[in-house]
Design an enzyme around this catalytic site. Sequence first.
Site: not given
Length: 382
Positions: A181, A308, A361
């Site tokens: 990630d 983000y 993930h």
Amino acid sequence: MLEQLQIEQFQVAVPDDVLADLRRRLAQTRWPDQVPGAGWDYGANLEYLQALCRYWETEYDWRATEEALNAWPQFVTTIDEQRIHFLHARSPEPNARPLILTHGWPSSVVEFLNVLGPLTDPVAHGGRAADAFHIVVPSLPGYGWSGPTTTSGWHTGRIAAAFLDLMHQLGYSRFAAHGGDWGSVICGEMGRQSPDRVLGLHLTFLVTAGLQPADGAPTDEELTLMAAQERYNATEQGYVALQATKPQSLAFGLNDSPAGLAAWIVEKLQTWTDHGGDLESALNKDQILGNITTYWVTGTVGSAARLYYEEAHAGRLGPAERVGVPTSVAVYPKELNRTSRRIAEHQYNIERWTNMPRGGHFPAAEQPDLFVAHIRESFRAT
């Protein structure tokens, strides 16, 4: 010359009143309605969340998670005016190689608890002394016990620079790096910024620019992967748009409601793990809640989401320049950004490409044995 860091020992010790407040809020959750038979189609499933939150309120033992964390040496320091928390697990083997493990969102250092023993002391876990590592596991700025970011601009390039500084201060002139990630992006950036110091990368998540004109037509495999990515982009990218544009608005709700926080994270765990219909076959309740509670007790769900925003506003939310550092890629079947090797080679200097039999993930938590074995294989020649 880098300024000498002040590094202090640290242990997790959440006050009793914080945990009592958490239980009170869980007991007073105002639950939304749900369309009958909707399952997970609209997002987090009501029935599952209610059961998980009941367990969180009445049975989950945070102190056991705290004890598991505190079994490993932990430290805090300040780099670029930001607090950085990290685990530093030295191997008993004198020739162990240094390795930084870097998590992403919505994860934390808790993700790696089950692999620290086998990686640092392989002999005690049926392995070879030659496969030993000294392990550093930092909490990303804005995540967990690194605490909220206090200034703007903490994008992956700045985090990479901070982690390079951290490894230097710990005495590791050269080291290997694993990331998934955001951790994958950060490790790649460390390789770009300081290729002479990064021995190699081990990545489970790739950011690529897709097919290039010179590649010609896509293969059948690439067509399948591209179609899957298009479906994912159309149905699963809402969280990116929100966290990259208005993370503060989201933070008011998630920082106030533990059930809301659980819903936001568990919906991703449900989609991103390899479980065949039963999430808890991949991650048990205590693993799920250990991670979620980390966000809750540190009050970092808002600052974690800000990464983000910072990445987008720095123009970095997408593929970057090619990484020249030797790279090993473990391709887990339920990973998000799956691609072909030839596409990935535009961005990475890939020396090993392994299709893993199972996992998603969060492979260190989902499939710790496979994860450890591939780490060992990837860095035996370094």
